[in-house]
Design a protein around this motif. Sequence first.
Motif, mmCIF file in Angstrom:
data_model
loop_
_atom_site.group_PDB
_atom_site.id
_atom_site.type_symbol
_atom_site.label_atom_id
_atom_site.label_comp_id
_atom_site.label_asym_id
_atom_site.label_seq_id
_atom_site.Cartn_x
_atom_site.Cartn_y
_atom_site.Cartn_z
ATOM 1 N N ASP A 119 35.033 2.641 -4.666
ATOM 2 C CA ASP A 119 36.254 2.898 -3.895
ATOM 3 C C ASP A 119 37.467 2.166 -4.484
ATOM 4 O O ASP A 119 38.259 1.570 -3.754
ATOM 5 C CB ASP A 119 36.070 2.502 -2.423
ATOM 6 N N HIS A 120 37.557 2.165 -5.822
ATOM 7 C CA HIS A 120 38.685 1.565 -6.547
ATOM 8 C C HIS A 120 38.779 0.052 -6.379
ATOM 9 O O HIS A 120 39.839 -0.531 -6.553
ATOM 10 C CB HIS A 120 40.006 2.234 -6.170
ATOM 11 N N LYS A 121 37.662 -0.578 -6.008
ATOM 12 C CA LYS A 121 37.611 -2.034 -5.896
ATOM 13 C C LYS A 121 36.426 -2.553 -6.706
ATOM 14 O O LYS A 121 35.438 -1.848 -6.900
ATOM 15 C CB LYS A 121 37.448 -2.474 -4.441
ATOM 16 N N ILE A 122 36.526 -3.792 -7.135
ATOM 17 C CA ILE A 122 35.435 -4.437 -7.858
ATOM 18 C C ILE A 122 34.585 -5.185 -6.833
ATOM 19 O O ILE A 122 35.089 -6.059 -6.122
ATOM 20 C CB ILE A 122 35.971 -5.397 -8.928
ATOM 21 N N TRP A 123 33.317 -4.832 -6.752
ATOM 22 C CA TRP A 123 32.370 -5.457 -5.832
ATOM 23 C C TRP A 123 31.523 -6.435 -6.631
ATOM 24 O O TRP A 123 30.790 -6.029 -7.533
ATOM 25 C CB TRP A 123 31.477 -4.405 -5.175
ATOM 26 N N ILE A 124 31.613 -7.710 -6.309
ATOM 27 C CA ILE A 124 30.790 -8.719 -6.960
ATOM 28 C C ILE A 124 29.504 -8.832 -6.143
ATOM 29 O O ILE A 124 29.478 -9.436 -5.072
ATOM 30 C CB ILE A 124 31.521 -10.076 -7.060
ATOM 31 N N GLN A 125 28.453 -8.197 -6.661
ATOM 32 C CA GLN A 125 27.170 -8.173 -5.955
ATOM 33 C C GLN A 125 26.424 -9.496 -6.104
ATOM 34 O O GLN A 125 25.749 -9.942 -5.186
ATOM 35 C CB GLN A 125 26.293 -7.024 -6.479
ATOM 36 N N TYR A 126 26.547 -10.104 -7.292
ATOM 37 C CA TYR A 126 25.897 -11.390 -7.547
ATOM 38 C C TYR A 126 26.694 -12.131 -8.598
ATOM 39 O O TYR A 126 27.145 -11.537 -9.582
ATOM 40 C CB TYR A 126 24.452 -11.192 -8.025
ATOM 41 N N ASP A 127 26.852 -13.432 -8.394
ATOM 42 C CA ASP A 127 27.572 -14.272 -9.346
ATOM 43 C C ASP A 127 26.831 -15.593 -9.486
ATOM 44 O O ASP A 127 26.896 -16.439 -8.598
ATOM 45 C CB ASP A 127 29.011 -14.519 -8.869
ATOM 46 N N GLY A 128 26.122 -15.742 -10.590
ATOM 47 C CA GLY A 128 25.379 -16.961 -10.861
ATOM 48 C C GLY A 128 26.088 -17.880 -11.840
ATOM 49 O O GLY A 128 25.457 -18.739 -12.442
ATOM 50 N N THR A 129 27.389 -17.715 -11.989
ATOM 51 C CA THR A 129 28.151 -18.542 -12.928
ATOM 52 C C THR A 129 28.735 -19.753 -12.209
ATOM 53 O O THR A 129 28.870 -19.764 -10.991
ATOM 54 C CB THR A 129 29.302 -17.747 -13.577
ATOM 55 N N GLU A 130 29.101 -20.742 -12.994
ATOM 56 C CA GLU A 130 29.752 -21.931 -12.427
ATOM 57 C C GLU A 130 31.240 -21.697 -12.193
ATOM 58 O O GLU A 130 31.810 -22.200 -11.237
ATOM 59 C CB GLU A 130 29.561 -23.128 -13.360
ATOM 60 N N VAL A 131 31.857 -20.931 -13.074
ATOM 61 C CA VAL A 131 33.297 -20.698 -13.021
ATOM 62 C C VAL A 131 33.682 -19.818 -11.842
ATOM 63 O O VAL A 131 34.690 -20.060 -11.186
ATOM 64 C CB VAL A 131 33.777 -20.032 -14.337
ATOM 65 N N GLY A 132 32.880 -18.813 -11.587
ATOM 66 C CA GLY A 132 33.191 -17.838 -10.546
ATOM 67 C C GLY A 132 33.879 -16.620 -11.144
ATOM 68 O O GLY A 132 35.008 -16.707 -11.625
#
Length: 111
Positions: free
Chosen positions: A65-78
């Motif tokens: 829907d024209h948006k970025i969905w962050i399903q999982y983020d295992g990074t330190e920075v984000g």
Amino acid sequence: MDKLAKYRQIIQQVVTSHAQIKPAYGEIERQTIFDLQHDHYQVVNTGWENRRRVYGCLIHLDIRDHKIWIQYDGTEVGVANELVGYGIPKQDIVLAYQPPYMRRLTEFAVG
């Protein structure tokens, strides 16, 4: 360049940069997975550490829907912070790993 093409390019750049960072321990490979037809993007760890199998997702992003969905983020920075740094507005980023009632309390999109 239209908005979605720009988002795809930025996502691929962010995902690729994280895939190039070698973990400090073990014999672990990072792979990028790009499903360009359905707009799914991932970094997956595969390998071994101390006789233990390592397999799992480090990053999973979708465009819906024209948006970025962050399903999982295992990074330190984000990843959300990185996307904002590339000029993507917070209202176009959904922290999908947060429950919907919690998303309302963030500066990012609800969904």
